[in-house]
Design a protein around this motif. Structure first.
Motif, PDB file in Angstrom:
ATOM      1  N   MET A 169      17.382   1.548   1.470  1.00  0.00           N
ATOM      2  CA  MET A 169      16.387   0.494   1.691  1.00  0.00           C
ATOM      3  C   MET A 169      14.958   1.032   1.681  1.00  0.00           C
ATOM      4  O   MET A 169      14.058   0.423   1.102  1.00  0.00           O
ATOM      5  N   GLY A 170      14.730   2.182   2.310  1.00  0.00           N
ATOM      6  CA  GLY A 170      13.388   2.744   2.369  1.00  0.00           C
ATOM      7  C   GLY A 170      12.861   3.093   0.993  1.00  0.00           C
ATOM      8  O   GLY A 170      11.725   2.752   0.637  1.00  0.00           O
ATOM      9  N   ARG A 171      13.704   3.766   0.201  1.00  0.00           N
ATOM     10  CA  ARG A 171      13.268   4.155  -1.141  1.00  0.00           C
ATOM     11  C   ARG A 171      13.001   2.940  -2.021  1.00  0.00           C
ATOM     12  O   ARG A 171      12.014   2.902  -2.770  1.00  0.00           O
ATOM     13  N   ILE A 172      13.877   1.947  -1.923  1.00  0.00           N
ATOM     14  CA  ILE A 172      13.722   0.768  -2.780  1.00  0.00           C
ATOM     15  C   ILE A 172      12.508  -0.048  -2.356  1.00  0.00           C
ATOM     16  O   ILE A 172      11.749  -0.541  -3.203  1.00  0.00           O
ATOM     17  N   SER A 173      12.291  -0.182  -1.060  1.00  0.00           N
ATOM     18  CA  SER A 173      11.101  -0.885  -0.586  1.00  0.00           C
ATOM     19  C   SER A 173       9.836  -0.167  -1.063  1.00  0.00           C
ATOM     20  O   SER A 173       8.890  -0.793  -1.561  1.00  0.00           O
ATOM     21  N   GLY A 174       9.818   1.158  -0.929  1.00  0.00           N
ATOM     22  CA  GLY A 174       8.675   1.934  -1.397  1.00  0.00           C
ATOM     23  C   GLY A 174       8.481   1.837  -2.896  1.00  0.00           C
ATOM     24  O   GLY A 174       7.353   1.758  -3.391  1.00  0.00           O
ATOM     25  N   PHE A 175       9.611   1.803  -3.632  1.00  0.00           N
ATOM     26  CA  PHE A 175       9.536   1.657  -5.089  1.00  0.00           C
ATOM     27  C   PHE A 175       8.887   0.330  -5.455  1.00  0.00           C
ATOM     28  O   PHE A 175       8.034   0.262  -6.359  1.00  0.00           O
ATOM     29  N   GLY A 176       9.254  -0.743  -4.742  1.00  0.00           N
ATOM     30  CA  GLY A 176       8.665  -2.049  -5.014  1.00  0.00           C
ATOM     31  C   GLY A 176       7.166  -2.062  -4.753  1.00  0.00           C
ATOM     32  O   GLY A 176       6.379  -2.535  -5.591  1.00  0.00           O
ATOM     33  N   TRP A 177       6.757  -1.524  -3.595  1.00  0.00           N
ATOM     34  CA  TRP A 177       5.323  -1.460  -3.302  1.00  0.00           C
ATOM     35  C   TRP A 177       4.604  -0.611  -4.337  1.00  0.00           C
ATOM     36  O   TRP A 177       3.507  -0.963  -4.794  1.00  0.00           O
ATOM     37  N   GLY A 178       5.208   0.535  -4.695  1.00  0.00           N
ATOM     38  CA  GLY A 178       4.578   1.416  -5.670  1.00  0.00           C
ATOM     39  C   GLY A 178       4.398   0.745  -7.019  1.00  0.00           C
ATOM     40  O   GLY A 178       3.355   0.884  -7.665  1.00  0.00           O
ATOM     41  N   MET A 179       5.411   0.004  -7.455  1.00  0.00           N
ATOM     42  CA  MET A 179       5.297  -0.725  -8.721  1.00  0.00           C
ATOM     43  C   MET A 179       4.172  -1.756  -8.645  1.00  0.00           C
ATOM     44  O   MET A 179       3.449  -1.988  -9.627  1.00  0.00           O
ATOM     45  N   GLY A 180       4.019  -2.377  -7.478  1.00  0.00           N
ATOM     46  CA  GLY A 180       2.933  -3.337  -7.319  1.00  0.00           C
ATOM     47  C   GLY A 180       1.572  -2.672  -7.470  1.00  0.00           C
ATOM     48  O   GLY A 180       0.681  -3.183  -8.167  1.00  0.00           O
ATOM     49  N   TYR A 181       1.415  -1.519  -6.837  1.00  0.00           N
ATOM     50  CA  TYR A 181       0.141  -0.813  -6.947  1.00  0.00           C
ATOM     51  C   TYR A 181      -0.127  -0.359  -8.381  1.00  0.00           C
ATOM     52  O   TYR A 181      -1.246  -0.488  -8.890  1.00  0.00           O
ATOM     53  N   LEU A 182       0.902   0.167  -9.040  1.00  0.00           N
ATOM     54  CA  LEU A 182       0.707   0.634 -10.415  1.00  0.00           C
ATOM     55  C   LEU A 182       0.425  -0.532 -11.355  1.00  0.00           C
ATOM     56  O   LEU A 182      -0.403  -0.422 -12.267  1.00  0.00           O
ATOM     57  N   GLY A 183       1.098  -1.656 -11.138  1.00  0.00           N
ATOM     58  CA  GLY A 183       0.808  -2.847 -11.927  1.00  0.00           C
ATOM     59  C   GLY A 183      -0.634  -3.285 -11.740  1.00  0.00           C
ATOM     60  O   GLY A 183      -1.309  -3.700 -12.704  1.00  0.00           O
ATOM     61  N   LEU A 324       6.343   8.418  -2.384  1.00  0.00           N
ATOM     62  CA  LEU A 324       6.724   9.574  -1.567  1.00  0.00           C
ATOM     63  C   LEU A 324       7.245   9.143  -0.199  1.00  0.00           C
ATOM     64  O   LEU A 324       8.212   9.701   0.322  1.00  0.00           O
ATOM     65  N   SER A 325       6.625   8.125   0.386  1.00  0.00           N
ATOM     66  CA  SER A 325       7.034   7.697   1.727  1.00  0.00           C
ATOM     67  C   SER A 325       8.407   7.045   1.725  1.00  0.00           C
ATOM     68  O   SER A 325       9.076   7.019   2.758  1.00  0.00           O
ATOM     69  N   GLY A 326       8.826   6.520   0.561  1.00  0.00           N
ATOM     70  CA  GLY A 326      10.158   5.936   0.497  1.00  0.00           C
ATOM     71  C   GLY A 326      11.237   6.953   0.828  1.00  0.00           C
ATOM     72  O   GLY A 326      12.209   6.644   1.532  1.00  0.00           O
ATOM     73  N   MET A 370      -7.657   6.762   3.015  1.00  0.00           N
ATOM     74  CA  MET A 370      -7.115   5.604   3.726  1.00  0.00           C
ATOM     75  C   MET A 370      -6.041   4.898   2.897  1.00  0.00           C
ATOM     76  O   MET A 370      -4.995   4.505   3.425  1.00  0.00           O
ATOM     77  N   THR A 371      -6.303   4.753   1.605  1.00  0.00           N
ATOM     78  CA  THR A 371      -5.328   4.052   0.770  1.00  0.00           C
ATOM     79  C   THR A 371      -4.019   4.827   0.661  1.00  0.00           C
ATOM     80  O   THR A 371      -2.961   4.231   0.423  1.00  0.00           O
ATOM     81  N   LEU A 372      -4.084   6.137   0.836  1.00  0.00           N
ATOM     82  CA  LEU A 372      -2.860   6.935   0.828  1.00  0.00           C
ATOM     83  C   LEU A 372      -1.921   6.506   1.950  1.00  0.00           C
ATOM     84  O   LEU A 372      -0.700   6.566   1.812  1.00  0.00           O
ATOM     85  N   PHE A 373      -2.497   6.046   3.069  1.00  0.00           N
ATOM     86  CA  PHE A 373      -1.687   5.662   4.226  1.00  0.00           C
ATOM     87  C   PHE A 373      -1.362   4.174   4.270  1.00  0.00           C
ATOM     88  O   PHE A 373      -0.420   3.762   4.950  1.00  0.00           O
ATOM     89  N   VAL A 374      -2.139   3.340   3.577  1.00  0.00           N
ATOM     90  CA  VAL A 374      -1.913   1.890   3.631  1.00  0.00           C
ATOM     91  C   VAL A 374      -0.557   1.524   3.047  1.00  0.00           C
ATOM     92  O   VAL A 374       0.221   0.775   3.655  1.00  0.00           O
ATOM     93  N   GLY A 375      -0.260   2.043   1.852  1.00  0.00           N
ATOM     94  CA  GLY A 375       0.999   1.698   1.186  1.00  0.00           C
ATOM     95  C   GLY A 375       2.229   2.049   1.998  1.00  0.00           C
ATOM     96  O   GLY A 375       3.121   1.213   2.179  1.00  0.00           O
ATOM     97  N   PRO A 376       2.330   3.291   2.508  1.00  0.00           N
ATOM     98  CA  PRO A 376       3.486   3.624   3.336  1.00  0.00           C
ATOM     99  C   PRO A 376       3.635   2.736   4.563  1.00  0.00           C
ATOM    100  O   PRO A 376       4.753   2.373   4.942  1.00  0.00           O
ATOM    101  N   ALA A 377       2.529   2.374   5.211  1.00  0.00           N
ATOM    102  CA  ALA A 377       2.616   1.492   6.376  1.00  0.00           C
ATOM    103  C   ALA A 377       3.187   0.140   5.986  1.00  0.00           C
ATOM    104  O   ALA A 377       4.015  -0.439   6.707  1.00  0.00           O
ATOM    105  N   GLN A 378       2.768  -0.386   4.833  1.00  0.00           N
ATOM    106  CA  GLN A 378       3.273  -1.673   4.376  1.00  0.00           C
ATOM    107  C   GLN A 378       4.756  -1.599   3.996  1.00  0.00           C
ATOM    108  O   GLN A 378       5.573  -2.419   4.430  1.00  0.00           O
TER     109      GLN A 378
END
Length: 445
Positions: A169-183, A324-326, A370-378
Motif C-alpha cells: 500500500m505504501g509503495r503504490i500510494s507513493g507511486f500514485g502521488w509521484g505520477m501526479g507530480y510528474l504529470g 522514495l518514501s513509498g 520543503m517540497t521534498l517533504f510535502v509529497g511523502p506527508a501526503q
C-alpha cells in the motif's frame, strides 16, 4: 498475462488518473487560472486606466493606486469566499458520498461522473474572457470544478485498497502521488513553452488578447486530464457492494455517518485521532501550495516565468520524494514517514522565515527542500488511513478524511493573515504556515 502483470496494469491505470488530473490542481487552482481571475483583466477598466496613467507598478501612493489595490483585493476576497463555499459543500457531502458508493458498489461509476464534471468545467473555462463581466462565471466554474474534484478524490483514494495489499500500500500510494507530480511537470512544461514564454503569438496562433493564451492553457489541461483519466475505468473493476440493502435516503446516510463517527471514537480511537491531527497538518500542507506563489513573488521576487519554472522543479523534487518514501512507508511504517516529513517542513519553513530578505536563491533552495517533504506527508497519510480503514467502509472513511481536512480549512489562511499583520509584511505569513504544520505534528505524536 500473469496475475502479477495484470495487477500492476491496474496500478498503472490507477496512477495515470493522478498523472492526468494533476493538470487541474497545477494549472487551474494553483499557478494559472485562479491567478488569472484575480489579475488586471478583471479590474474595472476605469480604475485600471487611472492606475496606469499614474505610473502603474511604479505609481506613488495616492487615490489611483489605492483604488487599484482595493479592486484586486476585492477580486481575491470574492474568489476566496466562493472557494470557502465550495469547501463547505465538500465537508457536508464527502463522507456521505463515500459511504453510499461503498454500500452500493458504485465507486468507479461516481469517479467517472465526478471526473467528467471537472473536465467539462475546465473546457467551459476556455470561454472566460479577460473582461470584468466574465468574473462571476469564472469563479462559479472554478468552485464547481473544485467541489467535484474533491468528490472524485474520495472515490479515487478509496480505490487504493482495491489495487494494493497491506504490504504494498505504501509503495503504490507513493507511486500514485509521484505520477501526479510528474504529470504536473509535463503539463506545466507544455504550457510554459506553448503559451506563456515570450509575447506571442504562441502555438496555433494564440495571442494574449482577452487572456486567450491563459484560456488555451486551461484547454490543454482539460484535454490532458480527459485522455489520462480513461485507463482507470478500463483496467480497475467496480468495487463490491458492502451493503446492497442499505437505505438509500440522504437522512439515513447521515444517521449512519454520525453512528460511524461515534463508533470510531469508542472503538477505533487511533483512526479518530489521526483524522483530527491530519486535518490540521494537511491544512498546513495546503497552505504551502495556496500561498507559495504569493510568497515567491511578493517576498522573494520571482517573476511569473520563474514561478512556473519553480513549479516544475518543485513537482520533480516532490515526485522523487514520494517515490522514495513509498519504500520507507512499507519499511518503517507510514506514521514515521509523516512525522519525519513534518519535522523537515517545520525546519525548512523556519529557514525561509529567518532568511526572507536574502532573495530568490533562498526560496529556490529552502522552497525545494520543503517540497521534498510535502509529497511523502501526503502519500503516507493516504497509506496510513488505508491501513486504518475498516473493510467495506473505505470510501466512507476517505470521505471523512476529506471532510476533516475541509472542516479546518480556515486555519492556515487565518494564521497566515494574523502573522502578516503582526510582522507587517507578507514574509510573516511563513511563520503562520509553520505554526499550523507544527500543531499538526504535535497532535499526531
Amino acid at each position: 498475462m500473469k496475475p502479477e502483470s495484470s495487477q500492476w496494469m491496474k496500478v498503472l491505470a490507477w496512477a495515470l488518473w493522478d498523472w492526468g488530473t494533476s493538470a487541474f490542481s497545477a494549472v487551474v487552482t494553483t499557478f494559472v487560472f485562479a491567478r488569472y481571475l484575480v489579475s488586471d483583466f478583471f479590474v474595472d477598466p476605469a480604475i485600471l486606466e487611472a492606475w496606469q496613467a499614474a505610473g502603474g507598478a511604479a505609481a506613488a501612493p495616492g487615490p489611483a493606486r489605492e483604488a487599484y489595490e482595493a479592486a484586486l483585493a476585492g477580486l481575491t476576497s470574492r474568489l476566496g469566499w466562493a472557494l470557502a463555499l465550495g469547501g463547505f459543500t465538500v465537508a457536508v457531502l464527502a463522507p456521505v458520498v463515500g459511504q453510499r458508493t461503498d454500500a452500493g458498489g458504485r465507486r468507479k461509476l461516481w469517479l467517472g461522473i465526478n471526473t467528467g464534471v471537472v473536465i467539462a468545467a475546465m473546457f467551459a473555462m476556455f470561454f472566460i474572457q479577460g473582461q470584468p463581466r466574465f468574473f462571476l462565471a469564472g469563479i462559479v466554474l472554478l468552485t464547481l470544478a473544485n467541489v467535484f474534484y474533491e468528490m472524485a478524490n474520495v472515490n479515487y483514494n478509496a480505490m487504493l485498497l482495491q489495487i494494493s495489499t497491506p504490504e504494498t500500500m505504501g509503495r503504490i500510494s507513493g507511486f500514485g502521488w509521484g505520477m501526479g507530480y510528474l504529470g504536473g511537470i509535463v503539463v506545466l512544461g507544455l504550457a510554459l513553452v506553448g503559451f506563456i514564454l515570450g509575447e506571442g503569438p504562441y502555438w496555433f496562433g494564440v495571442t494574449r488578447e482577452n487572456g486567450l493564451n491563459i484560456r488555451a492553457v486551461v484547454l490543454l489541461a482539460a484535454v490532458w486530464s480527459a485522455v489520462f483519466a480513461i485507463p482507470v475505468f478500463l483496467a480497475v473493476p467496480e468495487n463490491q457492494a458492502s451493503d446492497p440493502e442499505a437505505p438509500a435516503g440522504l437522512l439515513d446516510s447521515y444517521r449512519r455517518l454520525f453512528r460511524r463517527i461515534a463508533d470510531l471514537y469508542h472503538k477505533a480511537r487511533m483512526t479518530f485521532y489521526f483524522l483530527l491531527a491530519s486535518a490540521v497538518y494537511r491544512d498546513g500542507l495546503a497552505g504551502v501550495f495556496a500561498f507559495g506563489g504569493i510568497l515567491a513573488s511578493a517576498v522573494f521576487g520571482l517573476s511569473d516565468t520563474q514561478m512556473l519554472l519553480f513549479a516544475m522543479a518543485s513537482n520533480l523534487v516532490a515526485g522523487l520524494g514520494v517515490f522514495l518514501s513509498g519504500f520507507l512507508d512499507d519499511w518503517i511504517g507510514p506514521k514515521r514517514v509523516i512525522v519525519g516529513s513534518l519535522v523537515g517542513l517545520v525546519l525548512t519553513g523556519l529557514v525561509l522565515f529567518a532568511w526572507h530578505d536574502r532573495g530568490p536563491a533562498v526560496f529556490w533552495v529552502a522552497g525545494l527542500a520543503m517540497t521534498l517533504f510535502v509529497g511523502p506527508a501526503q502519500a503516507s497519510s493516504r497509506s496510513f488511513l488505508g491501513h486504518l480503514a475498516p473493510e467495506g467502509a473505505e470510501g466512507e472513511i476517505f470521505g471523512l478524511y476529506a471532510t476533516t481536512g475541509r472542516a479546518v480549512s480556515f486555519l492556515t489562511p487565518a494564521t497566515f493573515a494574523l502573522m502578516v499583520g503582526l510582522f507587517g509584511g507578507a514574509w510573516g505569513g511563513i511563520l503562520g504556515i509553520v505554526a499550523v504544520l507544527a500543531t499538526g505534528l504535535v497532535l499526531l505524536l
